[in-house]
Design a protein around this motif. Structure first.
Motif, short mmCIF file in Angstrom:
data_model
loop_
_atom_site.label_atom_id
_atom_site.label_comp_id
_atom_site.label_asym_id
_atom_site.label_seq_id
_atom_site.Cartn_x
_atom_site.Cartn_y
_atom_site.Cartn_z
N LEU A 5 75.87 89.00 22.99
CA LEU A 5 75.81 90.19 22.15
C LEU A 5 75.34 89.83 20.74
N GLU A 6 75.85 88.75 20.19
CA GLU A 6 75.44 88.34 18.85
C GLU A 6 73.97 87.92 18.81
N ARG A 7 73.53 87.20 19.84
CA ARG A 7 72.10 86.83 19.90
C ARG A 7 71.23 88.07 19.97
N SER A 8 71.68 89.05 20.73
CA SER A 8 70.92 90.31 20.83
C SER A 8 70.84 91.02 19.49
N ILE A 9 71.94 91.02 18.75
CA ILE A 9 71.96 91.67 17.43
C ILE A 9 71.00 90.97 16.48
N THR A 10 70.94 89.65 16.52
CA THR A 10 70.05 88.92 15.59
C THR A 10 68.58 89.18 15.89
N ARG A 11 68.26 89.65 17.09
CA ARG A 11 66.86 89.92 17.44
C ARG A 11 66.45 91.36 17.23
N LEU A 12 67.33 92.17 16.69
CA LEU A 12 67.01 93.58 16.48
C LEU A 12 65.95 93.77 15.41
N PRO A 13 65.11 94.80 15.57
CA PRO A 13 64.18 95.14 14.48
C PRO A 13 64.97 95.71 13.30
N PRO A 14 64.37 95.76 12.13
CA PRO A 14 65.10 96.19 10.94
C PRO A 14 65.81 97.54 11.05
N TRP A 15 65.16 98.56 11.59
CA TRP A 15 65.79 99.88 11.68
C TRP A 15 67.00 99.85 12.60
N ALA A 16 66.94 99.09 13.69
CA ALA A 16 68.07 98.99 14.61
C ALA A 16 69.20 98.16 13.99
N ALA A 17 68.83 97.15 13.22
CA ALA A 17 69.84 96.35 12.51
C ALA A 17 70.59 97.23 11.51
N LEU A 18 69.87 98.12 10.84
CA LEU A 18 70.49 99.03 9.89
C LEU A 18 71.50 99.94 10.60
N LEU A 19 71.11 100.49 11.73
CA LEU A 19 72.02 101.33 12.51
C LEU A 19 73.22 100.52 12.99
N THR A 20 72.97 99.31 13.47
CA THR A 20 74.04 98.45 13.97
C THR A 20 75.04 98.13 12.87
N PHE A 21 74.56 98.00 11.65
CA PHE A 21 75.45 97.69 10.54
C PHE A 21 76.22 98.92 10.08
N PHE A 22 75.57 100.09 10.00
CA PHE A 22 76.21 101.26 9.42
C PHE A 22 77.02 102.11 10.39
N ARG B 145 80.85 90.33 9.78
CA ARG B 145 80.13 89.60 10.84
C ARG B 145 78.79 90.25 11.14
N LEU B 146 78.78 91.57 11.23
CA LEU B 146 77.52 92.26 11.49
C LEU B 146 76.51 92.02 10.38
N PHE B 147 76.97 91.99 9.14
CA PHE B 147 76.04 91.75 8.04
C PHE B 147 75.43 90.36 8.14
N SER B 148 76.26 89.38 8.48
CA SER B 148 75.70 88.02 8.60
C SER B 148 74.68 87.94 9.73
N LEU B 149 74.86 88.76 10.76
CA LEU B 149 73.92 88.75 11.88
C LEU B 149 72.66 89.57 11.59
N THR B 150 72.80 90.62 10.80
CA THR B 150 71.67 91.54 10.58
C THR B 150 70.95 91.32 9.25
N GLU B 151 71.49 90.51 8.36
CA GLU B 151 70.89 90.35 7.03
C GLU B 151 69.40 89.97 7.08
N PRO B 152 68.98 89.01 7.92
CA PRO B 152 67.54 88.70 7.94
C PRO B 152 66.68 89.92 8.29
N ALA B 153 67.11 90.71 9.25
CA ALA B 153 66.34 91.91 9.61
C ALA B 153 66.41 92.95 8.50
N LEU B 154 67.58 93.11 7.90
CA LEU B 154 67.72 94.09 6.81
C LEU B 154 66.84 93.73 5.62
N MET B 155 66.68 92.45 5.36
CA MET B 155 65.85 92.02 4.23
C MET B 155 64.37 92.31 4.47
N GLN B 156 64.00 92.68 5.68
CA GLN B 156 62.62 93.07 5.96
C GLN B 156 62.35 94.52 5.52
#
Length: 162
Positions: free
Chosen positions: A35-52, A94-105
């Protein structure tokens, strides 16, 4: 106005890393790791949804806690609010640490997040330099020293009478 914000940020600061580390320990479980690996591969918009989305999902729980306060169930409301705050901080950290690279895009996120972090860090530094903070830290150190001395005396193994 800054005092309530500082208190909120102090809690976040205190809990963010340790609670994220607790959740990170779950990555030893195969399903959780996937699940965590899947979250790290999300595109930016999906990472944003996953975080919020988890943050928004906690809103009804917090509103229920406020209702309980109003209905005279202060203890239950406080327990629910604290549980929601701890769980929410753990999940979001935890979600922020996983999604931060995508969010920074996301250009707006990449522009505003460093500004937010700089402002927050400056506010926290001001709080840590305050006389109240220094007094509390000193009190905490003294209490810890006394507690450790008490434990040594109370739980010391008796000497062998030989």
């Amino acid at each position: 106005m800054l005092a309530p914000i500082a208190l909120f940020l102090l809690f976040e600061e205190w809990g963010w890393e340790p609670l994220a580390a607790c959740f990170a320990a779950l990555a030893r479980l195969p399903l959780w790791a996937w699940l965590e690996r899947s979250i790290t591969r999300l595109p930016p918009w999906a990472a944003l949804l996953t975080f919020f989305i988890p943050a928004l999902a906690l809103l009804p729980v917090k509103l229920l806690a406020l209702y309980l306060f109003g209905a005279g169930h202060a203890t239950l409301g406080l327990v629910l609010l604290m549980t929601a705050k701890l769980a929410g901080t753990a999940v979001l950290a935890r979600l922020f640490s996983l999604t931060e690279p995508a969010l920074m895009q996301l250009s707006w996120f990449a522009r505003w997040y460093p500004r937010w972090k700089t402002w927050k860090d400056r506010l926290m530094e001001d709080v840590r330099r305050s006389a109240l903070w220094q007094t509390i830290r000193l009190l905490k150190r003294r209490l810890k020293t006394r507690w450790l001395a008490f434990r040594r005396v109370m739980f010391a193994k008796p000497r062998d009478p030989q």
